[in-house]
Design a protein around this motif. Structure first.
Motif, PDB file in Angstrom:
ATOM      1  N   UNK A 146      -5.386  -3.365   7.135  1.00 42.35           N
ATOM      2  CA  UNK A 146      -4.140  -2.695   6.750  1.00 42.35           C
ATOM      3  C   UNK A 146      -4.430  -1.352   6.083  1.00 42.35           C
ATOM      4  N   UNK A 147      -5.381  -1.334   5.168  1.00 42.70           N
ATOM      5  CA  UNK A 147      -5.711  -0.101   4.459  1.00 42.70           C
ATOM      6  C   UNK A 147      -6.284   0.944   5.410  1.00 42.70           C
ATOM      7  N   UNK A 148      -7.183   0.521   6.293  1.00 47.54           N
ATOM      8  CA  UNK A 148      -7.741   1.438   7.279  1.00 47.54           C
ATOM      9  C   UNK A 148      -6.683   1.965   8.229  1.00 47.54           C
ATOM     10  N   UNK A 149      -5.718   1.113   8.583  1.00 44.18           N
ATOM     11  CA  UNK A 149      -4.637   1.536   9.484  1.00 44.18           C
ATOM     12  C   UNK A 149      -3.723   2.547   8.814  1.00 44.18           C
ATOM     13  N   UNK A 150      -3.404   2.324   7.557  1.00 42.89           N
ATOM     14  CA  UNK A 150      -2.573   3.288   6.822  1.00 42.89           C
ATOM     15  C   UNK A 150      -3.329   4.613   6.693  1.00 42.89           C
ATOM     16  N   UNK A 204       0.834  -1.203   0.000  1.00 44.23           N
ATOM     17  CA  UNK A 204       0.000   0.000   0.000  1.00 44.23           C
ATOM     18  C   UNK A 204       0.872   1.259   0.000  1.00 44.23           C
ATOM     19  N   UNK A 205       1.885   1.280   0.867  1.00 43.34           N
ATOM     20  CA  UNK A 205       2.719   2.479   0.983  1.00 43.34           C
ATOM     21  C   UNK A 205       3.480   2.776  -0.309  1.00 43.34           C
ATOM     22  N   UNK A 206       3.884   1.741  -1.031  1.00 40.61           N
ATOM     23  CA  UNK A 206       4.614   1.964  -2.292  1.00 40.61           C
ATOM     24  C   UNK A 206       3.771   2.666  -3.337  1.00 40.61           C
ATOM     25  N   UNK A 207       2.459   2.475  -3.274  1.00 42.41           N
ATOM     26  CA  UNK A 207       1.591   3.036  -4.303  1.00 42.41           C
ATOM     27  C   UNK A 207       1.039   4.422  -3.955  1.00 42.41           C
ATOM     28  N   UNK A 208       1.383   4.912  -2.779  1.00 41.96           N
ATOM     29  CA  UNK A 208       0.878   6.217  -2.355  1.00 41.96           C
ATOM     30  C   UNK A 208       1.914   7.310  -2.594  1.00 41.96           C
ATOM     31  N   UNK A 209       1.469   8.495  -3.010  1.00 43.25           N
ATOM     32  CA  UNK A 209       2.390   9.623  -3.186  1.00 43.25           C
ATOM     33  C   UNK A 209       2.673  10.302  -1.843  1.00 43.25           C
ATOM     34  N   UNK A 212       4.834   6.711   9.201  1.00 42.73           N
ATOM     35  CA  UNK A 212       3.516   6.203   8.788  1.00 42.73           C
ATOM     36  C   UNK A 212       3.454   4.693   9.007  1.00 42.73           C
ATOM     37  N   UNK A 213       4.518   3.997   8.647  1.00 45.13           N
ATOM     38  CA  UNK A 213       4.577   2.539   8.820  1.00 45.13           C
ATOM     39  C   UNK A 213       4.437   2.167  10.301  1.00 45.13           C
TER      40      UNK A 213
END
Length: 150
Positions: A68-72, A28-33, A42-43
């Motif tokens: 995971x998505x909700x946590x990010x 998820x983090x790799x795909x976010x700007x 953030x992690x």
């Protein structure tokens, strides 16, 4: 003994590899700007939220990808790194999750955090009544799983 357990599991063809929310964080983090200097923070926040979710039975119904998505999302929102619903929409698009379901999950995660912080504040007030409410009210999101009081 462990070798024999593996033999038995192999013969029974039991697959014990479980997918957890932690498996999705990096994808998820790799795909976010996001700014590179904030990724570690953030992690850590997302991992803390995942640990909090493990303490609440309501999250047993959510798939690991949703947690995971909700946590990010909650981590980004809590760190005030987003500009409105843009990140929530982007997270929903990346993971192919309905936006409303994701928002509901994220709100539930944030509610668990608030309840956990209230519980910690009460314990601190009971153990150290000399501190003022303002001093105890300056709680922030824990950045390490070890900071979570289970």
């Amino acid at each position: 003994l462990q070798e024999w357990e593996l033999v038995v599991l192999g013969k029974l063809k039991w697959n014990l590899a479980a997918v957890t929310p932690h498996d999705f964080i990096e994808h998820i983090l790799r795909k976010l700007p996001l700014p590179k200097d904030k990724l570690l923070l953030i992690r850590k926040h997302a991992q803390t939220f995942i640990a909090l979710c493990a303490t609440d039975f309501n999250f047993a119904l959510y798939p690991p990808s949703m947690i995971a998505t909700g946590s990010v999302g909650a981590a980004i929102c809590g760190l005030q790194l987003n500009d409105g619903d843009r990140f929530t929409d982007l997270l929903a698009k990346i993971t192919n999750i309905d936006v409303d379901c994701l928002k509901a999950c994220q709100e539930q995660i944030e509610a668990v955090l608030v309840n956990s912080l209230r519980q910690v504040r009460r314990q601190q007030q009971q153990s150290n009544p000399s501190k003022t409410v303002d001093e105890l009210d300056q709680a922030s999101t824990p950045t390490d799983v070890r900071d979570v009081d289970l």
